[in-house]
Design an enzyme around this catalytic site. Structure first.
Site, PDB file in Angstrom:
ATOM      1  N   ILE A   1       0.864  -1.187   0.000  1.00 13.85           N
ATOM      2  CA  ILE A   1       0.000   0.000   0.000  1.00 13.85           C
ATOM      3  C   ILE A   1       0.892   1.226   0.000  1.00 13.85           C
ATOM      4  O   ILE A   1       1.784   1.341   0.847  1.00 13.85           O
ATOM      5  CB  ILE A   1      -0.888   0.028   1.286  1.00 13.85           C
ATOM      6  N   HIS A   2       0.701   2.112  -0.953  1.00 14.99           N
ATOM      7  CA  HIS A   2       1.468   3.366  -0.889  1.00 14.99           C
ATOM      8  C   HIS A   2       0.782   4.548  -1.577  1.00 14.99           C
ATOM      9  O   HIS A   2       1.257   5.664  -1.512  1.00 14.99           O
ATOM     10  CB  HIS A   2       2.858   3.190  -1.518  1.00 14.99           C
ATOM     11  N   ARG A   3      -0.333   4.289  -2.263  1.00 14.79           N
ATOM     12  CA  ARG A   3      -0.913   5.360  -3.056  1.00 14.79           C
ATOM     13  C   ARG A   3      -1.463   6.488  -2.173  1.00 14.79           C
ATOM     14  O   ARG A   3      -2.088   6.228  -1.141  1.00 14.79           O
ATOM     15  CB  ARG A   3      -2.031   4.786  -3.915  1.00 14.79           C
TER      16      ARG A   3
ATOM     17  N   ASP B   1      -2.250  -1.614  -3.961  1.00 10.45           N
ATOM     18  CA  ASP B   1      -2.732  -0.449  -4.716  1.00 10.45           C
ATOM     19  C   ASP B   1      -1.664  -0.013  -5.720  1.00 10.45           C
ATOM     20  O   ASP B   1      -1.750   1.061  -6.304  1.00 10.45           O
ATOM     21  CB  ASP B   1      -3.138   0.697  -3.775  1.00 10.45           C
TER      22      ASP B   1
END
Ligand code: UD1
Ligand code: UDP
Length: 364
Positions: free
Chosen positions: A205-207, A282
């Site tokens: 997850i990083h968006r 993501d």
């Protein structure tokens, strides 16, 4: 031909590795590599240069982090100075980050031809910083290398002349084919983390839309914590996400349930992906890698620019609106490995995207 390649963020190192390898074997081309410094921690940058044998950058601009305007503006100024000094015949940019946009703009303003690898992707969500970067980079480019038929259609629909657009396939598929065996022989990550094949879920997850929105971040991580009660969840933690979890006082709770690890190098990542029971992500790149290794995937976003995988049912799009939905989508998709029809095996080309791209660059 003198070509200046602009990279700066993790996925660009992987993409550039495939094309740089071909460029370096092409006597007609001299490549000059410029690293903007957008990603700078060793596990976000150096590890890729070492593992993927990318030559050290000729210029390291050391821009670092910042707001979009400040970061992109500093890159633009610094790249322009390099272009004026080097007078290249071509500027080569990759993907959709602020480094991509700065490189494309700097080239276009100096009337140097710009080539964009991974052109034509659209999420149709203009709130994503990447969407603005994609559109502006494509419209500043002279040669647009599209990875999929959908991306070609998007470009033509926006009025970009057909003779500028080349369907070459996806350089990330080239990378997946090239490094898969190397990952098998070099990566020790499964034994290091005491994981057994198909015994865990891999998550990334990083968006910004997930990390910078408190409700989304809580929904995703609470959902993943519930999943972890059924099957182990391993999550290489992007620095943006680490900061967000700390800001929301979620970090220590999450680390009790999930196996949070530092971001890993590409070979370890490939190993983790190939052996996962399911991937929840993501990331743009990771969604496709799930398909390359035929691992079921849940994408925790409202939409994706890699629409083919959702249309064919491989990738399940789950809007992370609440923890139960996140958990349900992941657990429901655990065994969703519908057979891939032979026709879609070549959705992303045949592993020759880099070679095709360089051939077209030289012809141009
Ligand atoms: C960027 C790209 C995104 C891409 C991602 C790949 C933009 C707008 N976004 O997002 O499209 O998917 O890279 O990973 O270009 N940080 C560190 N160490 C680093 C790098 C970043 O601690 O080496 C922290 C900084 O606090 C920084 C934050 O992470 O502010 C975000 O970094 P940034 O490069 O701005 O965006 P990404 O989220 O990495
Ligand atoms: N990746 C990696 N280590 C990690 C996380 C991702 O090597 O800890 C690789 C991943 O396999 C893919 C690329 O980085 O090839 C994707 O980058 P990211 O998710 O940061 O960006 P995006 O593709 O969403 O732009």
């Amino acid at each position: 031909m003198k070509c200046i390649t602009i990279v700066g963020a993790r996925p660009q190192f992987i993409k550039a590795a495939t094309i740089s390898r071909v460029l370096r074997c092409t006597p007609a081309v001299t490549e000059i590599l410029v690293h903007t410094g957008q990603h700078y921690d060793s596990y976000m940058s150096d590890v890729f240069f070492e593992e993927l044998e990318i030559p050290q950058p000729d210029y390291h601009l050391g821009i670092g982090s910042g707001t979009h305007g400040s970061q992109t503006g500093k890159m633009l100024e610094a790249i322009e100075a390099v272009l004026i000094q080097e007078q290249p015949n071509l500027v080569l940019v990759y993907g959709d980050t602020n480094s991509t946009l700065a490189g494309a703009l700097a080239g276009a303003k100096l009337h140097i031809p710009v080539a964009h690898v991974e052109a034509g992707l659209r999420s149709f969500n203009r709130k994503m910083p990447e969407e603005i970067n994609r559109i502006l980079s494509d419209h500043s480019s002279d040669l647009l290398f599209a990875p999929t038929e959908t991306s070609v259609k998007n470009l033509l629909h926006e009025g970009i002349p057909e003779n500028k657009v080349h369907l070459v396939g996806d350089v990330m598929y080239d990378a997946a084919l090239y490094y898969e065996n190397l990952a098998d022989t070099h990566s020790q990550i499964l034994s290091k983390l005491k994981l057994s094949p198909k015994g865990y879920i891999l998550a990334t997850i990083h968006r910004a839309e997930n990390t910078d929105d408190s409700a989304r971040l809580h929904a995703i991580f609470q959902g993943l914590m519930q999943v972890a009660q059924e099957i182990a969840v391993v999550l290489p933690l992007h620095p943006r996400t680490r900061q967000a979890l700390k800001r929301e006082n979620l970090f220590s709770k999450v680390s009790e349930f999930l196996l949070l690890i530092e971001p890993v190098g590409y070979l370890d990542m490939v190993m983790l992906e190939k052996n996962a029971r399911l991937i929840a992500t993501d990331s743009g790149g990771v969604q496709k890698e799930a398909f390359f290794y035929r691992v079921p995937c849940v994408t925790l976003r409202e939409e994706t620019e890699w629409v083919e995988l959702v249309e064919m049912g491989w990738n399940c799009l789950a809007i992370p609106s609440n923890p139960t939905w996140v958990k349900t989508c992941i657990l429901n998709c655990l065994d969703q490995t519908s057979g891939v029809h032979p026709e879609v095996s070549f959705l992303y080309g045949t592993g020759k995207a880099a070679q095709l791209t360089v051939t077209i660059l030289i012809q141009h």
